[in-house]
Design a protein around this motif. Structure first.
Motif, PDB file in Angstrom:
ATOM      1  N   LEU A   1       1.034  -1.142   0.183  1.00 24.01           N
ATOM      2  CA  LEU A   1       0.051   0.082   0.023  1.00 24.01           C
ATOM      3  C   LEU A   1       0.919   1.241  -0.034  1.00 24.01           C
ATOM      4  CD1 LEU A   1      -1.466  -2.327   2.017  1.00 24.01           C
ATOM      5  CD2 LEU A   1      -3.150  -0.548   2.161  1.00 24.01           C
ATOM      6  N   ALA A   2       0.970   2.061  -1.154  1.00 26.09           N
ATOM      7  CA  ALA A   2       1.715   3.214  -1.230  1.00 26.09           C
ATOM      8  C   ALA A   2       0.960   4.196  -1.150  1.00 26.09           C
ATOM      9  CB  ALA A   2       2.508   2.994  -2.749  1.00 26.09           C
ATOM     10  N   GLY A   3       1.556   5.546  -1.012  1.00 23.90           N
ATOM     11  CA  GLY A   3       0.761   6.585  -0.859  1.00 23.90           C
ATOM     12  C   GLY A   3      -0.196   6.352   0.236  1.00 23.90           C
ATOM     13  N   ALA A   4       0.137   5.872   1.714  1.00 28.63           N
ATOM     14  CA  ALA A   4      -0.906   5.764   2.381  1.00 28.63           C
ATOM     15  C   ALA A   4      -1.675   6.949   3.027  1.00 28.63           C
ATOM     16  CB  ALA A   4      -0.149   5.006   3.478  1.00 28.63           C
ATOM     17  N   GLY A   5      -0.631   8.120   2.871  1.00 25.00           N
ATOM     18  CA  GLY A   5      -1.307   9.236   3.474  1.00 25.00           C
ATOM     19  C   GLY A   5      -1.997  10.082   2.542  1.00 25.00           C
ATOM     20  N   GLY A   6      -2.318   9.575   1.120  1.00 24.46           N
ATOM     21  CA  GLY A   6      -3.203  10.251   0.223  1.00 24.46           C
ATOM     22  C   GLY A   6      -2.293  10.826  -0.973  1.00 24.46           C
ATOM     23  N   LEU A   7      -0.808  10.409  -0.834  1.00 21.43           N
ATOM     24  CA  LEU A   7       0.159  10.888  -2.043  1.00 21.43           C
ATOM     25  C   LEU A   7      -0.124  10.172  -3.360  1.00 21.43           C
ATOM     26  CD1 LEU A   7       2.533  12.770  -2.950  1.00 21.43           C
ATOM     27  CD2 LEU A   7       4.009  10.774  -2.043  1.00 21.43           C
ATOM     28  N   ALA A   8      -1.041  10.693  -4.393  1.00 18.15           N
ATOM     29  CA  ALA A   8      -1.448  10.192  -5.583  1.00 18.15           C
ATOM     30  C   ALA A   8      -0.285   9.827  -6.342  1.00 18.15           C
ATOM     31  CB  ALA A   8      -2.491  10.985  -6.211  1.00 18.15           C
ATOM     32  N   SER A   9       1.007  10.592  -6.379  1.00 14.41           N
ATOM     33  CA  SER A   9       2.026  10.232  -7.200  1.00 14.41           C
ATOM     34  C   SER A   9       2.941   9.140  -6.822  1.00 14.41           C
ATOM     35  CB  SER A   9       3.003  11.643  -7.509  1.00 14.41           C
ATOM     36  OG  SER A   9       3.316  12.225  -5.808  1.00 14.41           O
ATOM     37  N   ALA A  10       2.442   8.412  -5.773  1.00 10.31           N
ATOM     38  CA  ALA A  10       3.304   7.331  -5.381  1.00 10.31           C
ATOM     39  C   ALA A  10       3.127   6.312  -6.213  1.00 10.31           C
ATOM     40  CB  ALA A  10       2.967   6.987  -3.663  1.00 10.31           C
ATOM     41  N   ARG A  11       4.168   5.336  -6.114  1.00 15.56           N
ATOM     42  CA  ARG A  11       4.215   4.152  -7.145  1.00 15.56           C
ATOM     43  C   ARG A  11       4.694   2.961  -6.411  1.00 15.56           C
ATOM     44  NH1 ARG A  11       4.816   5.428 -13.443  1.00 15.56           N
ATOM     45  NH2 ARG A  11       3.833   7.451 -13.522  1.00 15.56           N
ATOM     46  N   ILE A  12       4.424   1.672  -7.029  1.00 10.48           N
ATOM     47  CA  ILE A  12       5.019   0.410  -6.407  1.00 10.48           C
ATOM     48  C   ILE A  12       5.856  -0.329  -7.563  1.00 10.48           C
ATOM     49  CG2 ILE A  12       4.336  -1.650  -5.356  1.00 10.48           C
ATOM     50  CD1 ILE A  12       1.657  -0.450  -4.337  1.00 10.48           C
ATOM     51  N   PHE A  13       7.056  -0.599  -7.096  1.00 11.25           N
ATOM     52  CA  PHE A  13       7.468  -1.405  -8.177  1.00 11.25           C
ATOM     53  C   PHE A  13       8.121  -2.586  -7.644  1.00 11.25           C
ATOM     54  CE2 PHE A  13       8.432   3.191  -8.779  1.00 11.25           C
ATOM     55  CZ  PHE A  13       8.371   3.518  -9.917  1.00 11.25           C
ATOM     56  N   CYS A  14       8.075  -3.789  -8.156  1.00 10.83           N
ATOM     57  CA  CYS A  14       8.551  -4.846  -7.796  1.00 10.83           C
ATOM     58  C   CYS A  14       9.189  -5.966  -8.904  1.00 10.83           C
ATOM     59  CB  CYS A  14       7.411  -5.847  -7.036  1.00 10.83           C
ATOM     60  SG  CYS A  14       6.144  -6.377  -8.272  1.00 10.83           S
ATOM     61  N   ARG A  15      10.039  -6.597  -8.248  1.00 14.12           N
ATOM     62  CA  ARG A  15      10.794  -7.381  -9.388  1.00 14.12           C
ATOM     63  C   ARG A  15       9.967  -8.877  -9.839  1.00 14.12           C
ATOM     64  NH1 ARG A  15      17.116  -8.439  -8.104  1.00 14.12           N
ATOM     65  NH2 ARG A  15      17.042  -6.551  -8.739  1.00 14.12           N
ATOM     66  N   GLU A  16       9.151  -9.226  -8.845  1.00 10.37           N
ATOM     67  CA  GLU A  16       8.449 -10.565  -9.270  1.00 10.37           C
ATOM     68  C   GLU A  16       6.909 -10.350  -8.544  1.00 10.37           C
ATOM     69  OE1 GLU A  16       8.521 -15.212  -8.231  1.00 10.37           O
ATOM     70  OE2 GLU A  16      10.613 -14.209  -8.406  1.00 10.37           O
ATOM     71  N   PHE A  17       5.865 -10.170  -9.441  1.00 11.81           N
ATOM     72  CA  PHE A  17       4.744  -9.654  -8.836  1.00 11.81           C
ATOM     73  C   PHE A  17       3.750 -10.927  -8.590  1.00 11.81           C
ATOM     74  CE2 PHE A  17       0.048  -8.467  -9.658  1.00 11.81           C
ATOM     75  CZ  PHE A  17       0.267  -7.329  -8.627  1.00 11.81           C
ATOM     76  N   HIS A  18       3.352 -11.065  -7.399  1.00 14.24           N
ATOM     77  CA  HIS A  18       2.244 -12.015  -7.092  1.00 14.24           C
ATOM     78  C   HIS A  18       1.454 -11.470  -6.182  1.00 14.24           C
ATOM     79  CE1 HIS A  18       4.722 -15.354  -9.095  1.00 14.24           C
ATOM     80  NE2 HIS A  18       5.496 -14.944  -8.600  1.00 14.24           N
ATOM     81  N   ALA A  19       1.237 -10.241  -5.935  1.00 14.80           N
ATOM     82  CA  ALA A  19       0.500  -9.653  -4.881  1.00 14.80           C
ATOM     83  C   ALA A  19      -0.928 -10.129  -4.659  1.00 14.80           C
ATOM     84  CB  ALA A  19       0.640  -7.850  -5.061  1.00 14.80           C
ATOM     85  N   GLU A  20      -1.261  -9.961  -3.327  1.00 13.36           N
ATOM     86  CA  GLU A  20      -2.623 -10.355  -2.907  1.00 13.36           C
ATOM     87  C   GLU A  20      -3.551  -9.170  -3.075  1.00 13.36           C
ATOM     88  OE1 GLU A  20      -1.481 -13.293   0.666  1.00 13.36           O
ATOM     89  OE2 GLU A  20      -1.922 -11.202   1.154  1.00 13.36           O
ATOM     90  N   LEU A  21      -2.813  -8.027  -2.813  1.00 18.21           N
ATOM     91  CA  LEU A  21      -3.539  -6.644  -3.102  1.00 18.21           C
ATOM     92  C   LEU A  21      -2.453  -5.557  -3.298  1.00 18.21           C
ATOM     93  CD1 LEU A  21      -6.389  -5.115  -1.126  1.00 18.21           C
ATOM     94  CD2 LEU A  21      -4.236  -3.955  -1.318  1.00 18.21           C
ATOM     95  N   VAL A  22      -2.519  -4.589  -4.023  1.00 19.95           N
ATOM     96  CA  VAL A  22      -1.911  -3.229  -4.293  1.00 19.95           C
ATOM     97  C   VAL A  22      -2.645  -2.274  -4.086  1.00 19.95           C
ATOM     98  CG1 VAL A  22       0.301  -4.416  -5.682  1.00 19.95           C
ATOM     99  CG2 VAL A  22      -1.794  -3.720  -6.917  1.00 19.95           C
ATOM    100  N   ALA A  23      -2.103  -0.927  -3.554  1.00 20.89           N
ATOM    101  CA  ALA A  23      -3.008   0.126  -3.708  1.00 20.89           C
ATOM    102  C   ALA A  23      -2.018   1.443  -3.593  1.00 20.89           C
ATOM    103  CB  ALA A  23      -3.852   0.135  -2.374  1.00 20.89           C
ATOM    104  N   VAL A  24      -2.639   2.125  -4.312  1.00 26.96           N
ATOM    105  CA  VAL A  24      -1.958   3.620  -4.187  1.00 26.96           C
ATOM    106  C   VAL A  24      -3.000   4.692  -3.838  1.00 26.96           C
ATOM    107  CG1 VAL A  24      -0.747   5.455  -5.802  1.00 26.96           C
ATOM    108  CG2 VAL A  24      -0.300   2.821  -6.059  1.00 26.96           C
ATOM    109  N   ALA A  25      -2.669   5.517  -2.796  1.00 25.00           N
ATOM    110  CA  ALA A  25      -3.588   6.458  -2.408  1.00 25.00           C
ATOM    111  C   ALA A  25      -4.837   5.985  -2.123  1.00 25.00           C
ATOM    112  CB  ALA A  25      -3.564   7.530  -3.201  1.00 25.00           C
ATOM    113  N   GLY A  26      -5.115   4.707  -1.603  1.00 26.04           N
ATOM    114  CA  GLY A  26      -6.384   4.266  -1.312  1.00 26.04           C
ATOM    115  C   GLY A  26      -7.109   3.428  -2.368  1.00 26.04           C
TER     116      GLY A  26
END
Length: 256
Positions: A199-224
């Motif tokens: 969960l990126a941008g947890a405080g509401g930052l809409a410009s935040a991003r998530i980067f990962c080398r190997e994607f199997h995520a249960e959940l991803v979120a940016v600014a909610g």
């Protein structure tokens, strides 16, 4: 007589920490519709949403609901399989409502909405008369404080663990396991497999991003704004991926 040493021991140790509780901002006061939407989410991703704790935010409504309406929403969500645990703080009316329905207030869940698209209005310039003296020159601005470096986490984040980077980016130099959670007010970089939640941008930052080398995520979120694994294209699984928010829509793309 000597006091029993157990008398001085705490029966329960109370600590405060960052927790990833979902915020449900109610936009239509329709318990049946809200319950149906949440039931669908639980059915689609039961490992994430079944018996999940949620905070109710009635700030998106034109008026504060009364106690009977709020209880109807709470009952509908219980029936859908989620657990309302608190109200998001708003006004004095919300304080009274929380007491009426027996749920506490959590102030921090209002912050990101209040910041969305809002800025402090500029103060009007001071009025001057003809006789007023010229103002003294402003003092030289103090040098800007160096930005706080991001949080570096070098060990695997295992199931049940949570890592939170407050007011900064988070870099994980290992795997984020299934059932683990990484949260940052800034961006998140995972140099390993991402199998849990990010969960990126947890405080509401809409410009935040998530980067990962190997994607199997249960959940991803940016600014909610979030997506669960069932909603993500299968061709991205196991790939290097970036996630970002654009026009209030979450995007995922493979990294070259």
């Amino acid at each position: 007589m000597a006091a029993n040493p157990l008398d001085y021991e705490q029966a329960g140790e109370l600590k405060f920490g960052q927790v990833g509780i979902a915020n449900l901002r109610v936009r239509t006061l329709d318990p049946e519709r809200l319950g149906a939407e949440m039931a669908e989410r639980v059915q689609r991703a039961p490992k994430l949403f079944a018996r999940a704790a949620v905070v109710l935010d009635f700030g998106g409504l034109s008026r504060c609901p009364d106690a009977a309406q709020a209880r109807a929403v709470v009952d509908a969500l219980h029936a859908a399989g989620v657990l309302p645990v608190a109200l998001a703080y708003g006004t004095r009316e919300m304080d009274e409502l929380s007491q009426a329905v027996g749920l506490p207030l959590l102030a921090k869940f209002r912050a990101s909405y209040e910041r969305d698209g809002e800025s402090e209005p500029a103060a009007p310039p001071p009025r001057r008369t003809a006789a007023a003296p010229e103002p003294a020159p402003a003092p030289a601005a103090a040098p800007a404080r160096a930005a706080e470096p991001g949080l570096m986490h070098v060990h695997p984040v295992r199931s049940g663990q949570q890592v939170y980077a407050q007011d900064r980016d988070l870099t994980v130099c290992a795997t984020v396991g299934a059932g683990a959670e990484v949260i940052a007010d800034g961006s998140i970089h995972v140099y390993g497999a991402l199998r849990g939640r990010a969960l990126a941008g947890a405080g509401g930052l809409a410009s935040a991003r998530i980067f990962c080398r190997e994607f199997h995520a249960e959940l991803v979120a940016v600014a909610g704004h979030y997506k669960v694994l069932e909603e993500i294209p299968k061709d991205l699984l196991g790939k290097a991926v970036q996630i970002w928010l654009e026009n209030d829509k979450l995007h995922l793309a493979q990294l070259d």
